[in-house]
Design an enzyme around this catalytic site. Structure first.
Site, PDB file in Angstrom:
ATOM      1  N   GLU A   1       2.743   3.763   6.199  1.00  0.00           N
ATOM      2  CA  GLU A   1       3.390   2.744   6.558  1.00  0.00           C
ATOM      3  C   GLU A   1       4.665   2.751   5.702  1.00  0.00           C
ATOM      4  OE1 GLU A   1       3.574  -1.986   8.063  1.00  0.00           O
ATOM      5  OE2 GLU A   1       1.830  -1.161   6.653  1.00  0.00           O
TER       6      GLU A   1
ATOM      7  N   ASP B   1      -5.548  -5.443   4.284  1.00  0.00           N
ATOM      8  CA  ASP B   1      -4.832  -4.247   4.025  1.00  0.00           C
ATOM      9  C   ASP B   1      -5.496  -2.989   4.532  1.00  0.00           C
ATOM     10  OD1 ASP B   1      -2.645  -5.444   1.965  1.00  0.00           O
ATOM     11  OD2 ASP B   1      -4.525  -6.177   1.123  1.00  0.00           O
TER      12      ASP B   1
ATOM     13  N   ASP C   1      -1.571   1.792   3.653  1.00  0.00           N
ATOM     14  CA  ASP C   1      -0.524   0.712   3.422  1.00  0.00           C
ATOM     15  C   ASP C   1      -0.399   0.476   1.946  1.00  0.00           C
ATOM     16  OD1 ASP C   1       0.548  -1.670   4.043  1.00  0.00           O
ATOM     17  OD2 ASP C   1      -0.940  -2.970   4.263  1.00  0.00           O
TER      18      ASP C   1
END
EC number: 3.1.21.10
Length: 154
Positions: free
Chosen positions: A67, A139, A7
């Site tokens: 992502e 996260d 991420d």
């Protein structure tokens, strides 16, 4: 298969490592790469690359799932894009294959619909990885969701 989920961000890069051998998924590691806000953007990107190299060497992922963001009017856009570039470059240097997923696809893969709330995705991560406690920080949990999506969408 060992999958590294990422991420991206400049202040914090969430990561999650899962293993899918033996017929089920399990979490091997998760956390964040935190950069020093007092340093220049360039120095922060060096920190991200260095820490990511250590993770790749330690876990030897066979696949990375990252992502993918679509920003239109965010002042944070350039920082995330820069950090993502560092992540992609580092993965390429280690010849780790990469798959990318936008947030809606991650939500769909884990919660069954693309507009799922964060807590619904977190519940799915915990269920799929048989976790009794939610992974922290957020996260890291997000990165585990990305890694699981990489497994489900392979």
């Amino acid at each position: 298969m060992r999958i590294l989920g990422i991420d991206p961000g400049l202040a914090r890069v969430g990561y999650g490592v899962i293993d899918t051998s033996g017929g089920h998924q399990r979490m091997l590691d998760c956390g964040i790469i935190r950069t020093d806000p007092g340093r220049s953007d360039g120095e922060r990107m060096v920190e991200i690359a260095s820490d990511l190299r250590q993770l790749i060497r330690a876990w030897r992922p066979e696949l990375a799932a990252v992502e993918k963001f679509f920003f239109y009017r965010s002042s944070n856009t350039i920082n995330v894009v820069q950090a993502r570039g560092v992540v992609m470059m580092t993965l390429a240097r280690f010849k780790v294959p990469v798959v990318e997923f936008p947030p809606m696809q991650i939500k769909l893969a884990l919660a069954g619909f693309g507009h799922a709330e964060k807590d619904e995705v977190l519940e799915a991560v915990m269920r799929e990885l048989d976790l009794t406690e939610p992974p922290r920080p957020d996260d890291a949990a997000d990165a585990l969701a990305v890694a699981l999506t990489g497994w489900f969408q392979r």
